[in-house]
Motif scaffolding. Structure first.
Motif, PDB file in Angstrom:
ATOM      1  N   PRO A 215      -6.710  -4.501   6.716  1.00  0.00           N
ATOM      2  CA  PRO A 215      -6.086  -3.811   5.606  1.00  0.00           C
ATOM      3  C   PRO A 215      -4.412  -4.345   6.070  1.00  0.00           C
ATOM      4  O   PRO A 215      -3.640  -4.649   5.285  1.00  0.00           O
ATOM      5  N   GLU A 216      -4.259  -4.407   7.348  1.00  0.00           N
ATOM      6  CA  GLU A 216      -2.746  -4.621   7.712  1.00  0.00           C
ATOM      7  C   GLU A 216      -2.407  -6.025   7.232  1.00  0.00           C
ATOM      8  O   GLU A 216      -1.287  -6.397   6.744  1.00  0.00           O
ATOM      9  N   ARG A 217      -3.173  -7.305   7.307  1.00  0.00           N
ATOM     10  CA  ARG A 217      -2.736  -8.418   6.899  1.00  0.00           C
ATOM     11  C   ARG A 217      -2.818  -8.676   5.329  1.00  0.00           C
ATOM     12  O   ARG A 217      -1.742  -9.215   4.998  1.00  0.00           O
ATOM     13  N   ILE A 218      -3.629  -7.670   4.531  1.00  0.00           N
ATOM     14  CA  ILE A 218      -3.499  -7.723   3.074  1.00  0.00           C
ATOM     15  C   ILE A 218      -2.114  -7.034   2.960  1.00  0.00           C
ATOM     16  O   ILE A 218      -1.420  -7.612   1.884  1.00  0.00           O
ATOM     17  N   LEU A 219      -1.962  -6.019   3.354  1.00  0.00           N
ATOM     18  CA  LEU A 219      -0.550  -5.198   2.919  1.00  0.00           C
ATOM     19  C   LEU A 219       0.290  -5.820   3.315  1.00  0.00           C
ATOM     20  O   LEU A 219       1.755  -5.911   2.515  1.00  0.00           O
ATOM     21  N   GLU A 220       0.621  -6.692   4.502  1.00  0.00           N
ATOM     22  CA  GLU A 220       1.565  -7.507   4.761  1.00  0.00           C
ATOM     23  C   GLU A 220       1.872  -8.709   3.792  1.00  0.00           C
ATOM     24  O   GLU A 220       3.068  -9.081   3.292  1.00  0.00           O
ATOM     25  N   GLU A 221       0.787  -9.240   3.513  1.00  0.00           N
ATOM     26  CA  GLU A 221       0.925 -10.392   2.662  1.00  0.00           C
ATOM     27  C   GLU A 221       1.309 -10.220   1.505  1.00  0.00           C
ATOM     28  O   GLU A 221       1.868 -11.018   0.432  1.00  0.00           O
ATOM     29  N   PHE A 222       0.939  -9.173   0.711  1.00  0.00           N
ATOM     30  CA  PHE A 222       1.305  -8.626  -0.575  1.00  0.00           C
ATOM     31  C   PHE A 222       2.105  -7.240  -0.772  1.00  0.00           C
ATOM     32  O   PHE A 222       1.963  -6.342  -1.370  1.00  0.00           O
ATOM     33  N   ARG A 223       2.979  -7.431   0.505  1.00  0.00           N
ATOM     34  CA  ARG A 223       3.829  -6.001   0.642  1.00  0.00           C
ATOM     35  C   ARG A 223       4.660  -5.886  -0.890  1.00  0.00           C
ATOM     36  O   ARG A 223       5.116  -4.665  -0.890  1.00  0.00           O
ATOM     37  N   ASP A 224       4.931  -6.850  -1.287  1.00  0.00           N
ATOM     38  CA  ASP A 224       5.663  -6.581  -2.687  1.00  0.00           C
ATOM     39  C   ASP A 224       5.185  -5.773  -3.510  1.00  0.00           C
ATOM     40  O   ASP A 224       5.706  -4.898  -4.469  1.00  0.00           O
ATOM     41  N   ILE A 225       3.594  -5.705  -3.591  1.00  0.00           N
ATOM     42  CA  ILE A 225       2.846  -4.789  -4.416  1.00  0.00           C
ATOM     43  C   ILE A 225       2.381  -3.733  -3.931  1.00  0.00           C
ATOM     44  O   ILE A 225       2.605  -2.538  -4.692  1.00  0.00           O
ATOM     45  N   PHE A 226       2.127  -3.685  -2.675  1.00  0.00           N
ATOM     46  CA  PHE A 226       1.729  -2.398  -1.991  1.00  0.00           C
ATOM     47  C   PHE A 226       2.740  -1.746  -1.214  1.00  0.00           C
ATOM     48  O   PHE A 226       2.683  -0.452  -0.839  1.00  0.00           O
ATOM     49  N   MET A 227       3.866  -2.320  -1.067  1.00  0.00           N
ATOM     50  CA  MET A 227       4.921  -1.461  -0.225  1.00  0.00           C
ATOM     51  C   MET A 227       6.301  -2.257  -0.695  1.00  0.00           C
ATOM     52  O   MET A 227       6.941  -2.593  -0.108  1.00  0.00           O
TER      53      MET A 227
END
Length: 500
Positions: A215-227
């Motif tokens: 989760p942390e790697r995906i959320l960071e890689e696509f942070r413009d969408i998720f965060m």
């Protein structure tokens, strides 16, 4: 052998490619997340894996059984909990559970050990109709129904939409207990704290898998969408005074009250759903009305919008008495419910015209404002699309825009962003800020505590009473908590009456 194998699955609906060459695998006993924005294809994937929908091409297996060729074996081994709760509202708790047990050729007694930890929390309400339960209670019942036949794989498609933060935490504690029994869990969710409960996640976007990792790697890689970065809140430019209103113009000093409530009570027999609440809301203010499921929020909102009469107390909304002038109130407010007040079998343009007519707007004005709204939402090319065909986030933005089309004095939003991805929620709140900037008061309930941070002021209901009120910063200081999620949890756990 993996519990789930997906190889090059594709599914289209007419010209819409819902899934495009999707492949991934899930290990036995793994908690796996399928995440992505609205319309990404998540629900189609769940339905294919549960053998409820046939893929156009590709293969998938669950516990080694092909979802097309061996669907009977698949259905014996899976539990499925869709986002809208697969319950029969007119059946009691026990009748729902008995129905699902019978469906899978078992009984409540045979499956009781598999659901005991969860079902024991609601068993005392076994004779109550499912429709009369709170969101948290429905959630526990739906999970019990999905587990009563002791499946080896559990599919959860946004199971916590519309459920308060405390109940959501309780559900995920239960899910992690299921993992100890080696049950494989695949879940989708728009809540980042729930995403982080997964061991791995697949990010699905426009029908394609864009990444699979922790989760942390995906959320960071696509942070413009998720965060996405937080939007600039109007309150940041104001003071921390709970009576201040940063949206007000200099001509509005002091700002007028759009809502005034004194000692409001709504009783159902001996039960006081709303128990002596008092507050005021100013023009242009974004007022958050929070509380756990069953705290009394929706009942209070129904009284303020003229949908229900109070037992005692007084209230005025946009200058009209909630007891005697509820029809006038309805004409001068906007309202957006959890169910979205749009007609799915009408087009976008037809919905706009319909509500404009209900609000008594003139045809010339409707035409000009409709063109403006379509441009603002970037819906020009979709004005003739049926609303039922739109992604959830689009429906929400349209429903909100329609609810304020007649420039009401106040708009009531009842959990308007439930089940929507972070990027779409951010866009929705930009619309809210624009409305507040025009002087429209926004009265909003939400279970997303990051949204609570965007409000000018917040009230938190517990057991039918307002337990706390103030700006987000003020409440965090008062209760010594770092964020509104912790403030809410701290207060909600003090409830003494059942959340049902």
């Amino acid at each position: 052998m993996n519990a789930i194998e997906v190889n090059h699955i594709a599914k289209s609906y007419g010209k819409v490619q819902a899934l495009d060459e999707v492949s991934f695998s899930v290990g036995k006993g793994e908690v796996f997340g399928l995440i992505g924005p609205d319309g990404a294809g998540k629900t189609s994937m769940f339905r294919i894996l549960c053998s409820l929908l046939l893929p156009d091409r590709g293969t998938a297996t669950v516990d080694g059984f092909d979802v097309v060729k061996q669907m009977r074996e698949v259905r014996r081994r899976v539990g499925y909990m869709p986002g809208r709760f697969s319950l029969y509202q007119d059946l009691t708790v026990e009748e729902n559970l008995k129905f699902f047990a019978t469906l899978f050729g078992t009984t409540i007694d045979e499956g009781y050990d598999a659901i005991k930890v969860i079902y024991s929390q609601i068993e005392r309400f076994k004779d109550r109709k499912a429709g009369a339960l709170s969101g948290g209670m429905k959630q526990k019942l739906a999970l019990s129904c999905a587990l009563v036949h002791q499946p080896s794989v559990l599919f959860l498609d946004e199971p916590t939409t519309g459920v308060d933060p405390v109940s959501r935490k309780e559900l995920w504690e239960m899910l992690l207990m299921l993992k100890e029994r080696n049950i494989t869990i695949m879940a989708s969710t728009p809540y980042l704290d729930e995403v982080r409960c997964c061991e791995r996640v697949a990010f699905l976007d426009q029908g394609k898998v864009r990444g699979i990792d922790t989760p942390e790697r995906i959320l960071e890689e696509f942070r413009d969408i998720f965060m996405p970065p937080p939007i600039s809140s109007p309150k940041e430019e104001g003071t921390d005074d709970p009576t201040s209103n940063s949206n007000a113009t200099p001509l509005e000093e002091p700002s007028e009250n759009v809502i005034e409530v004194e000692h409001l009570v709504k009783a159902f027999g001996d039960f006081h759903a709303v128990d002596d609440i008092s507050f005021k809301v100013k023009k242009g203010e974004i007022f958050g009305f929070l509380g756990a499921n069953g705290a009394g929020k929706t009942t209070a909102m129904h009284m303020l919008t003229g949908l229900n009469q109070p037992t005692s107390g007084t209230g005025r909304v946009v200058g009209y008495d909630i007891r005697t002038e509820h029809e006038q109130i309805k004409r001068h407010i906007g309202y957006m419910s959890q169910k979205f007040s749009l007609y799915e079998d009408l087009t976008v343009a037809e919905n706009i015209r319909l509500f404009a007519g209900i609000y008594g707007m003139k045809s010339d004005e409707v035409k000009v404002k409709t063109d403006q709204l379509l441009r603002q939402l970037k819906f020009e090319e979709h004005k003739d699309d049926l609303v039922g065909s739109l992604p959830l986030g689009w429906k929400q933005k349209l429903a909100f825009s329609v609810s304020i089309f007649h420039e009401p004095g106040v708009v009531f939003l009842d959990e308007p962003t439930g089940g929507v991805d972070p990027a779409t929620r951010r866009q929705f709140w930009e619309l809210i800020y624009e409305a507040a900037g025009r002087g429209i008061t926004v009265f909003v309930t939400t279970h997303y505590m990051d949204e609570a941070e965007y409000c000018d002021r917040i009230s938190i209901m517990v057991d039918g009473k307002i337990k706390a009120m103030g700006t987000p910063d003020e409440l965090k200081r008062r209760y010594g908590q770092p964020d509104m999620d912790r403030v809410f949890t701290y207060l909600a756990r003090q409830a003494t009456r059942s959340s049902d």
